[in-house]
Design a protein around this motif. Structure first.
Motif, PDB file in Angstrom:
ATOM      1  N   GLU A 191      -0.592   8.930 -10.101  1.00  0.00           N
ATOM      2  CA  GLU A 191      -1.875   8.351 -11.022  1.00  0.00           C
ATOM      3  C   GLU A 191      -2.896   7.578 -10.359  1.00  0.00           C
ATOM      4  O   GLU A 191      -3.925   7.290 -10.903  1.00  0.00           O
ATOM      5  CB  GLU A 191      -1.231   7.778 -12.284  1.00  0.00           C
ATOM      6  N   LEU A 192      -2.531   7.051  -9.303  1.00  0.00           N
ATOM      7  CA  LEU A 192      -3.483   6.151  -8.451  1.00  0.00           C
ATOM      8  C   LEU A 192      -4.319   7.159  -7.466  1.00  0.00           C
ATOM      9  O   LEU A 192      -3.999   7.636  -6.450  1.00  0.00           O
ATOM     10  CB  LEU A 192      -2.826   4.994  -7.606  1.00  0.00           C
ATOM     11  N   LEU A 193      -5.534   7.177  -7.753  1.00  0.00           N
ATOM     12  CA  LEU A 193      -6.433   8.153  -7.215  1.00  0.00           C
ATOM     13  C   LEU A 193      -6.702   7.892  -5.881  1.00  0.00           C
ATOM     14  O   LEU A 193      -7.192   8.658  -5.133  1.00  0.00           O
ATOM     15  CB  LEU A 193      -7.478   8.714  -7.889  1.00  0.00           C
ATOM     16  N   SER A 194      -7.236   6.401  -5.648  1.00  0.00           N
ATOM     17  CA  SER A 194      -7.542   6.118  -4.488  1.00  0.00           C
ATOM     18  C   SER A 194      -7.366   4.283  -4.195  1.00  0.00           C
ATOM     19  O   SER A 194      -7.120   3.689  -5.626  1.00  0.00           O
ATOM     20  CB  SER A 194      -9.298   6.401  -4.476  1.00  0.00           C
ATOM     21  N   VAL A 234       0.617  -1.369  -0.138  1.00  0.00           N
ATOM     22  CA  VAL A 234      -0.034   0.020   0.252  1.00  0.00           C
ATOM     23  C   VAL A 234       0.719   1.221   0.063  1.00  0.00           C
ATOM     24  O   VAL A 234       0.559   2.119  -0.618  1.00  0.00           O
ATOM     25  CB  VAL A 234      -0.964  -0.103   1.332  1.00  0.00           C
ATOM     26  N   VAL A 235       1.961   1.114   0.563  1.00  0.00           N
ATOM     27  CA  VAL A 235       2.839   2.319   0.876  1.00  0.00           C
ATOM     28  C   VAL A 235       3.357   2.564  -0.526  1.00  0.00           C
ATOM     29  O   VAL A 235       3.498   3.724  -1.149  1.00  0.00           O
ATOM     30  CB  VAL A 235       3.964   2.300   1.888  1.00  0.00           C
ATOM     31  N   ALA A 236       3.781   1.617  -1.185  1.00  0.00           N
ATOM     32  CA  ALA A 236       4.528   1.819  -2.591  1.00  0.00           C
ATOM     33  C   ALA A 236       3.313   2.269  -3.619  1.00  0.00           C
ATOM     34  O   ALA A 236       3.514   3.061  -4.430  1.00  0.00           O
ATOM     35  CB  ALA A 236       5.197   0.573  -3.146  1.00  0.00           C
ATOM     36  N   ALA A 237       2.299   1.476  -3.437  1.00  0.00           N
ATOM     37  CA  ALA A 237       1.244   1.976  -4.453  1.00  0.00           C
ATOM     38  C   ALA A 237       0.440   3.647  -4.202  1.00  0.00           C
ATOM     39  O   ALA A 237       0.403   4.267  -5.044  1.00  0.00           O
ATOM     40  CB  ALA A 237      -0.003   1.144  -4.295  1.00  0.00           C
ATOM     41  N   GLY A 238       0.706   4.065  -2.901  1.00  0.00           N
ATOM     42  CA  GLY A 238       0.076   5.072  -2.446  1.00  0.00           C
ATOM     43  C   GLY A 238       0.995   6.276  -2.939  1.00  0.00           C
ATOM     44  O   GLY A 238       0.688   7.356  -3.008  1.00  0.00           O
TER      45      GLY A 238
END
Length: 223
Positions: free
Chosen positions: A49-52, A41-45
């Protein structure tokens, strides 16, 4: 625009990663699952471009951690014989009920070596209506991306999911994304991600379990 809303599904952490039972106790496996989820989650966050991110889970510890990290949490729906895909589909429906028509990303929750740059690159190069990132085994799925803002997610995670997603029209993406492609199910997978460099939460958990560092083991950082 390459923006997307992501969905993850995480089952009860005490029941997860049974194939690591020879290496870790039940309690250690639960702690590792939570740590790997956190690093994912930390990496994705860190990807603009990842809004949610929506996390579907029945586990209270996962739910608390997800909210701490800014994710929206959805209780796991009644699943029947296919809990993972039922949960992901429910998460996708919830995202579009809240945000309207939008691109969707279904992402595995156990990618402790994931780099934000890998996920950002996937979002930049995936132009097909439906794309799949096949995992390092060649048979599983690390991520499923739906660019059509109204098409259903139609997840087919599970045994031989790479073939199932291809048969459903998903185009395999061919980039070099070792952290994204390496989810953790076996002791060999754990060795693989340790060599790539895992995030701080997974690193801390493994050190607590007494895993000695390989000489020169990298540690993934998120800037």
């Amino acid at each position: 625009m390459h923006t997307v809303h992501a969905v993850m599904a995480v089952k009860h952490i005490g029941r997860a990663k049974s194939r690591l039972a020879n290496a870790l106790s039940t309690e250690q496996r639960a702690q590792l699952v939570l740590a790997m989820f956190t690093d994912t989650v930390v990496a994705a966050g860190a990807v603009p471009e990842l809004l949610s991110l929506t996390v579907v889970t029945p586990d209270p510890l996962v739910a608390v951690r997800a909210r701490e990290l800014g994710a929206h949490v959805l209780d796991e729906p009644p699943a029947g014989a296919d809990p993972l895909n039922t949960a992901l589909a429910a998460g996708a429906t919830d995202v579009r009920e809240r945000h309207g028509p939008t691109a969707l990303l279904a992402l595995q929750a156990d990618l402790p070596a994931l780099r934000p740059s890998e996920l950002a690159d996937v979002l930049a190069v995936a132009v097909s209506a439906r794309s799949v990132v096949i995992d390092h085994t060649g048979t599983g799925t690390a991520a499923l991306l739906i660019r059509d803002p109204t098409a259903p997610l139609s997840p087919r995670f599970g045994a031989d999911s790479a073939r199932a997603h291809r048969d459903d029209g998903a185009v395999p993406l061919l980039g070099h994304w070792p952290g994204l492609r390496c989810d953790v199910d076996t002791p060999e997978d754990l060795d693989r991600v340790r060599a790539l460099g895992v995030g701080e939460f997974t690193t801390s958990a493994l050190r607590e379990f007494g895993f000695s560092s390989h000489s020169g083991d990298p540690v993934r950082t998120v800037c």
